[in-house]
Design a protein around this motif. Structure first.
Motif, PDB file in Angstrom:
ATOM      1  N   UNK A 112       0.930  -1.297   0.199  1.00  0.00           N
ATOM      2  CA  UNK A 112       0.017   0.112  -0.219  1.00  0.00           C
ATOM      3  C   UNK A 112       0.828   1.245  -0.079  1.00  0.00           C
ATOM      4  N   UNK A 113       1.907   1.048   0.748  1.00  0.00           N
ATOM      5  CA  UNK A 113       2.821   2.375   0.603  1.00  0.00           C
ATOM      6  C   UNK A 113       3.478   2.783  -0.699  1.00  0.00           C
ATOM      7  N   UNK A 114       3.530   1.378  -1.696  1.00  0.00           N
ATOM      8  CA  UNK A 114       4.058   1.562  -2.986  1.00  0.00           C
ATOM      9  C   UNK A 114       3.025   2.232  -3.675  1.00  0.00           C
ATOM     10  N   UNK A 115       1.796   1.714  -3.645  1.00  0.00           N
ATOM     11  CA  UNK A 115       0.607   2.219  -4.368  1.00  0.00           C
ATOM     12  C   UNK A 115       0.304   3.830  -3.974  1.00  0.00           C
ATOM     13  N   UNK A 116       0.662   4.061  -2.882  1.00  0.00           N
ATOM     14  CA  UNK A 116       0.561   5.432  -2.323  1.00  0.00           C
ATOM     15  C   UNK A 116       1.489   6.562  -3.095  1.00  0.00           C
ATOM     16  N   UNK A 139      -4.332   2.939   4.573  1.00  0.00           N
ATOM     17  CA  UNK A 139      -4.146   1.982   3.414  1.00  0.00           C
ATOM     18  C   UNK A 139      -5.713   2.220   2.772  1.00  0.00           C
ATOM     19  N   UNK A 140      -6.538   2.169   3.845  1.00  0.00           N
ATOM     20  CA  UNK A 140      -8.033   2.063   3.001  1.00  0.00           C
ATOM     21  C   UNK A 140      -8.370   3.355   1.998  1.00  0.00           C
ATOM     22  N   UNK A 141      -7.876   4.555   2.628  1.00  0.00           N
ATOM     23  CA  UNK A 141      -8.054   5.670   1.864  1.00  0.00           C
ATOM     24  C   UNK A 141      -7.359   5.492   0.300  1.00  0.00           C
ATOM     25  N   UNK A 142      -6.070   4.920   0.184  1.00  0.00           N
ATOM     26  CA  UNK A 142      -5.485   4.500  -0.992  1.00  0.00           C
ATOM     27  C   UNK A 142      -6.231   3.730  -1.813  1.00  0.00           C
ATOM     28  N   UNK A 143      -7.029   2.588  -1.262  1.00  0.00           N
ATOM     29  CA  UNK A 143      -7.336   1.612  -1.770  1.00  0.00           C
ATOM     30  C   UNK A 143      -8.744   2.009  -2.554  1.00  0.00           C
ATOM     31  N   UNK A 144      -9.425   3.007  -1.697  1.00  0.00           N
ATOM     32  CA  UNK A 144     -10.653   3.482  -2.384  1.00  0.00           C
ATOM     33  C   UNK A 144     -10.490   4.644  -3.575  1.00  0.00           C
ATOM     34  N   UNK A 145      -9.449   4.862  -3.731  1.00  0.00           N
ATOM     35  CA  UNK A 145      -9.221   5.999  -4.410  1.00  0.00           C
ATOM     36  C   UNK A 145      -9.426   5.272  -5.954  1.00  0.00           C
ATOM     37  N   UNK A 146      -9.607   6.173  -7.077  1.00  0.00           N
ATOM     38  CA  UNK A 146     -10.229   5.718  -8.445  1.00  0.00           C
ATOM     39  C   UNK A 146      -9.206   4.956  -9.105  1.00  0.00           C
ATOM     40  N   UNK A 147      -7.964   5.170  -8.932  1.00  0.00           N
ATOM     41  CA  UNK A 147      -6.977   4.501  -9.802  1.00  0.00           C
ATOM     42  C   UNK A 147      -6.100   3.346  -8.894  1.00  0.00           C
ATOM     43  N   UNK A 148      -6.671   2.962  -7.833  1.00  0.00           N
ATOM     44  CA  UNK A 148      -5.947   1.926  -7.253  1.00  0.00           C
ATOM     45  C   UNK A 148      -7.026   0.625  -6.940  1.00  0.00           C
ATOM     46  N   UNK A 149      -6.794  -0.403  -7.083  1.00  0.00           N
ATOM     47  CA  UNK A 149      -7.921  -1.482  -7.159  1.00  0.00           C
ATOM     48  C   UNK A 149      -6.972  -2.833  -6.409  1.00  0.00           C
ATOM     49  N   UNK A 150      -7.700  -3.549  -5.432  1.00  0.00           N
ATOM     50  CA  UNK A 150      -7.489  -4.733  -4.740  1.00  0.00           C
ATOM     51  C   UNK A 150      -7.963  -5.865  -5.537  1.00  0.00           C
ATOM     52  N   UNK A 151      -6.989  -6.640  -5.691  1.00  0.00           N
ATOM     53  CA  UNK A 151      -7.522  -8.022  -6.382  1.00  0.00           C
ATOM     54  C   UNK A 151      -6.929  -9.175  -5.516  1.00  0.00           C
TER      55      UNK A 151
END
Length: 439
Positions: free
Chosen positions: A14-18, A61-73
């Motif tokens: 999640x830090x990498x995604x952020x 991490x939840x804030x990052x996950x709920x952004x438009x350009x990040x997706x959890x698979x």
């Protein structure tokens, strides 16, 4: 548009995604892939259940996950349902943030006896990890914990606490019930070196002095002269101060937590299961290493938990450094388009927050190494590939339904009761029959 796949949904992932969001803004799409249907990795299944303040970082991490350009698979295993070469064909960058979830072996004769458990397995058991839900460690006699870091302290503390002391924690019910029924009276923490060489932090050591039914004990003879503490850094000096406070007369409590310094296990013995640990006294040589003195003694043990470090499991088609137990990399770069972050990059060192600079390092590498628009397919290509292979990926919205079910099933005062099977998680996400909480 840069298409980025991050493998692993723990802190490094999640830090990498952020970091990629900050680096590229709307010019990136990040897919965070995890083999479990639930995110957060170490935060969910590694941090001690009675340390809820640390787990609160998941909201970031939840804030990052709920952004438009990040997706959890979730519920997708890399190396099985999709390979690294396939991901490299689809994505501009693939970042391995898988952590180090495998135990380093103790490496002494008898370490494969029943009753000998690695800390990843033991911690996973009381934290509800599906891989370890059925562990049922033996708690009907003395326990020996091997290690001189915070994980060893976590294990010893969990073994010693009463059920009432777990109020407000998210320890899973099967572990809480099993621990409450345990009758061990002696927990020994074995450390190869001395008090000045521990990796135990003041907060975790201080907690041992306030347990309801357990008293920590340090042999005064193991403590260096008080004046030698002045050369220590402030954090370690505070830790040693706690150890000195444990060297007085022990409180009259049912369980004794004994720190056994300058001691290393050299052999585990028993008839069909571990019954005793053969320990050798050590001395510290000129290079700061612990070396055996030849003096040995015996500790009875029904349970041995090894807390001596972790390894990153290898993945097919990824260079691996077996000696260091992590992916072979040069400052996070593994090969063209392939990177490692967090413990998968540097080994199991540092705190949760240490992974954040790693994420920004990798985002900088991706910016330097990749074109703004390579024409790679990214997300749609992964979806098509997974559908063709019958995979059943879990989204972050699915996870939120799992989380809601865990919160609803919590015992009084607890934040949640975790699902401890993948089937239960998938059912709670809205697939199949209504879920049952538990193993």
């Amino acid at each position: 548009m840069r298409h980025i796949a991050v493998i692993g949904s723990g802190p490094a992932g999640y830090y990498t995604a952020e970091a990629c969001q900050k680096q590229f803004g709307d010019g990136c799409r990040v897919d965070i892939v995890d083999r479990l249907p639930v995110p957060y990795g170490l935060i969910r299944t590694g941090v001690a259940p009675d340390h809820q303040s640390i787990k609160a970082v998941s909201r970031r991490y939840e804030a990052t996950a709920l952004s438009d350009n990040v997706r959890f698979v979730g519920n997708v295993t890399v190396g099985e349902q999709v390979t690294i070469p396939e991901l490299l064909e689809l994505y501009d960058a693939v970042v391995l943030a898988t952590g180090a979830p495998a135990d380093r072996p103790l490496g002494v004769p008898g370490d494969d006896l029943p009753g000998v458990i690695g800390s990843a397995a033991f911690v996973g058991w009381y934290n509800g990890h599906p891989d370890f839900a059925d562990l049922k460690p033996p708690l009907d006699g003395p326990a020996v914990v091997v290690g001189a870091g915070n994980v060893a302290l976590d294990v010893a503390r969990i073994l010693a606490k009463t059920a009432a002391e777990f109020a407000g924690s998210d320890i899973v019910n099967h572990a809480l019930d099993h621990l409450d029924a345990g009758i061990h009276e002696q927990v020994t923490i074995l450390a190869r070196r001395g008090p000045h060489q521990i990796a135990m932090t003041p907060k975790e050591l201080g907690e041992l002095g306030h347990l309801a039914r357990a008293a920590p004990v340090v042999d005064p003879a193991d403590l260096p002269p008080v004046e030698a503490d002045a050369a220590l850094d402030p954090g370690l000096r505070k830790s040693v101060t706690h150890l000195r406070s444990f060297a007085g007369p022990p409180a009259n409590k049912p369980i004794t937590l004994t720190f056994d310094f300058y001691a290393m296990p050299v052999r585990l013995e028993g008839d069909g299961r571990v019954e005793r640990v053969i320990v050798e006294r050590t001395a510290i040589d000129a290079n700061g290493r612990a070396t055996g003195t030849g003096e040995t003694y015996v500790l009875p043990a029904r349970l041995v938990v090894s807390c001596i470090g972790y390894r990153t499991p290898p993945i097919a088609d990824v260079p691996y450094d077996a000696k260091l137990g992590r992916f072979a990399n040069d400052d996070g770069r593994i090969g063209p388009g392939l990177y490692a972050a967090g413990w998968a990059r540097r080994g199991p060192t540092g705190t949760i927050g240490t992974n954040r600079p790693d994420g920004f390092l990798i985002a900088d590498h991706i910016a330097a190494d990749t074109a703004k628009d390579s024409g790679k397919e990214g997300r749609p290509g992964l979806d098509r590939l997974l559908a063709a292979r019958g995979a059943d990926p879990v989204t972050f919205r699915d996870w939120q339904r799992i989380e809601a079910a865990e919160i609803a099933a919590a015992r009084d005062g607890a934040p949640r009761e975790k699902f401890t099977s993948v089937a239960g998680m998938l059912a709670a996400s809205g697939r199949g029959e209504p879920p049952a909480i538990g193993p």
